[in-house]
Design a protein around this motif. Structure first.
Motif, PDB file in Angstrom:
ATOM      1  N   ASP A 108     -27.041  53.917 -49.661  1.00  0.00           N
ATOM      2  CA  ASP A 108     -28.092  53.133 -50.307  1.00  0.00           C
ATOM      3  C   ASP A 108     -28.755  54.076 -51.299  1.00  0.00           C
ATOM      4  OD1 ASP A 108     -30.883  52.344 -50.672  1.00  0.00           O
ATOM      5  OD2 ASP A 108     -30.711  51.017 -48.930  1.00  0.00           O
TER       6      ASP A 108
ATOM      7  N   HIS B 146     -30.095  48.741 -53.351  1.00  0.00           N
ATOM      8  CA  HIS B 146     -31.086  47.975 -52.573  1.00  0.00           C
ATOM      9  C   HIS B 146     -32.281  47.700 -53.503  1.00  0.00           C
ATOM     10  CE1 HIS B 146     -32.972  46.845 -48.710  1.00  0.00           C
ATOM     11  NE2 HIS B 146     -34.065  47.458 -49.122  1.00  0.00           N
TER      12      HIS B 146
ATOM     13  N   TYR C 239     -29.400  56.993 -46.844  1.00  0.00           N
ATOM     14  CA  TYR C 239     -30.430  56.527 -47.775  1.00  0.00           C
ATOM     15  C   TYR C 239     -30.890  57.699 -48.613  1.00  0.00           C
ATOM     16  CZ  TYR C 239     -30.709  52.624 -44.500  1.00  0.00           C
ATOM     17  OH  TYR C 239     -30.412  51.555 -43.693  1.00  0.00           O
TER      18      TYR C 239
END
Ligand code: ARG
Length: 572
Positions: free
Chosen positions: A125, A165, A336
């Motif tokens: 992400d 995202h 992330y």
């Protein structure tokens, strides 16, 4: 050098067993491999084993241990194994160098990959801008670290899913709708794109200072959006399109595409079941009307799940997204990449996911990075003091154009090359740093053709291309054979041997700078070789070897540059 380290460790382990009847060679070999070092001065050796680490177990002084082992062992991978003080120093043999070179030749663009990721899936992400906001220098980190980590994992054999995202859900969208409905001009937005949206957003905040009821209006418009009001949905979709027009310019320049663009809005209907799980597990607590998960026990402030008015928050959407990704991709790891300012946010909701009973919360990884500031000559900005990535790239490309017009006025595809070098310079400069460190960025030093820069690396790559091109046009064949005649050649080949371990370190530490720094090591070794060892004017076996080395450097530099999102023009 992993194989050579293993050979050295193996020799040491057996010698220790034989001389002192100590340890179990099958086990110790791994331990000793870790202990092997690269000596700072290569004249002493290419690998060194610090024997003081064994002195307690073997009840002997390090120089004695070193001398006894050196006496006992030999292998054709090493031209010498010598005891110097408490160290055992290994020098790599010509035979081993030849093996390294052959390995690069046989594996080609797969050389350096361990295949450790085969059969495993990783979700990454990254980038994930908030729509209607410009793509600025702060996004450079998440975008290029994220993409490089994706390329690195792919190289290691992982199946990778890159997710953008998008920040496309929240009251800021309500604010944008209010601003547009009140003061917006469709044509202006069509014409000026995201700049016009930013202007409206700024105006909203100025006006809301004077008239706070605008904030209620924004909440109401967002509520309508959540309830699928057609007008608001249409406006919001349009804002996303306008934003993407801008983002895609940058993504194209970087060669980045995503496998999923499911932003926060995608999870608007996927949060309720997860909130239910939290409720069932007794995790939710009311705090002044809001629902929170208390994390005091874990030394963290509470994680906010629902606001007083029942609307969801950033962590709520992240939790729903993680569950969705686990169910959809069954990832082995979900990574992330964001600024370190969000570290607490991730630590909190990772914990909540664990408390909800999902044991895969262990596979959630936050990769933080430091801040970037701009130093040196002033860069043009359009919105206050925010440096837009688009502007930064444009200025860099223009500067490269200027240099190239002087250096190489007849270059074909000059626009493409200027883009590859201009954008690459920024990416390289950025990824040269340890990601967690704050950095100050100056265009001048990023663009220098000397020193640890992108242009220097790309220029070295182009140099290898032009040598190989010349050899090809002369019809010289150099597959196999040849003879190593200089120290510089050995230095380059040993550097090639370090590529696999740098890739492995970049993946395990989530740290692309391992590759960026490796590229400089390889370019430095190659350029020293190039300046001291004539290639095209050499003859016979010597020439064959030098061309093989050049071809291997070409292969590895190409792989390495691609792993850090750089393009590799063949002519500059
Ligand atoms: N949109 C966020 C921002 O600009 C970054 C999102 C990071 N990803 C995530 N799953 N929270 O700060």
């Amino acid at each position: 050098m992993q194989k050579l380290k293993q050979t050295a460790a193996f020799l040491i382990a057996y010698a220790v067993k034989e001389i002192w009847d100590f340890g179990d060679p099958c086990v110790d070999v791994w331990k000793y491999k870790e202990m092997l070092e690269y000596p700072p001065d290569e004249n002493m050796g290419h690998l060194a084993f610090p024997c003081f680490k064994l002195s307690r177990d073997l009840r002997n002084a390090p120089p004695k241990i070193a001398a006894a082992i050196a006496e006992k062992i030999s292998d054709d991978a090493f031209e010498s194994i010598a005891a110097v003080g408490g160290y055992l120093n290994f020098k790599v043999s010509a035979n081993a160098l030849e093996n390294i070179l052959s390995e690069v030749e046989v594996k080609g663009d797969k050389y350096g990959s361990s295949g450790q990721g085969e059969g495993k899936t990783v979700v990454l992400d990254y980038s994930s801008p908030n729509i209607s906001k410009p793509f600025h220098i702060g996004h450079l980190g998440t975008t290029v670290i994220g993409h490089s980590l994706k390329l690195l994992h792919e190289f290691e054999g992982y199946k990778c899913i890159g997710v953008n995202h998008l920040g496309d859900w929240g009251t800021q969208n309500g604010k944008q709708i209010v601003a547009f409905k009140r003061w917006g001009d469709r044509e202006k937005v069509e014409r000026e794109g995201i700049d016009a949206l930013v202007e409206l957003y700024v105006k909203f905040h100025e006006e809301a200072e004077k008239d706070p009821s605008l904030n209620d209006e924004a909440r109401a418009e967002f509520k309508k959006l959540e309830d699928h009001d057609p007008e608001n949905i249409a406006l919001w979709k349009w804002f996303i399109d306008v934003s993407f027009k801008e983002y895609s310019v940058t993504y194209n320049q970087l060669g980045i595409t995503f496998d999923s663009y499911n932003g926060e809005s995608f999870y608007s209907d996927k949060m309720a079941p997860q909130i239910e799980v939290m409720r069932e597990k007794g995790l939710l607590k009311l705090d002044d009307g809001a629902s929170i998960v208390d994390l005091e026990e874990y030394g963290m402030p509470p994680c906010l799940i629902l606001k007083r008015d029942g609307t969801t928050l950033y962590p709520t959407r992240d939790i729903a997204a993680a569950v969705y990704r686990k169910n959809t991709y069954n990832f082995d790891k979900c990574i992330y990449v964001t600024s370190s300012g969000q570290s607490l946010h991730f630590a909190q909701w990772f914990k909540v996911v664990g408390l909800m009973g999902y044991d895969w919360n262990e596979d959630l990884v936050h990769v933080p990075y430091g801040t970037v500031s701009i130093g040196g000559a002033k860069l043009a900005t359009r919105t206050g003091n925010v440096v837009l990535l688009k502007d930064l790239f444009r200025q860099s490309i223009e500067k490269v154009h200027e240099v190239m017009r002087e250096k190489n006025p007849d270059l074909e595809n000059a626009d493409d090359v200027a883009e590859a070098v201009g954008v690459g310079a920024i990416v390289f400069n950025y990824l040269f740093n340890n990601r967690i460190k704050d950095m100050s960025f100056t265009l001048e030093s990023a663009l220098s053709f000397e020193g640890s820069t992108g242009p220097y690396a790309q220029y070295t790559f182009a140099r290898t291309c032009s040598i190989l091109e010349k050899a090809k046009s002369e019809g010289i064949s150099f597959t196999g054979g040849g003879k190593i005649t200089s120290a510089e050649e050995g230095d380059v080949i040993r550097c090639l041997a370090k590529f696999p371990e740098r890739v492995a370190a970049a993946v395990s530490e989530y740290e692309p700078s391992n590759i960026t720094r490796y590229i400089i090591d390889l370019c430095t070794a190659f350029n020293r070789f190039y300046h001291n060892c004539p290639i095209m004017t050499a003859e016979g076996e010597e020439k064959v070897m030098r061309l093989r080395i050049t071809a291997a450097v070409n292969t590895v530099l190409k792989s390495a540059l691609h792993l850090i999102c750089m393009r590799t023009p063949e002519k500059i």
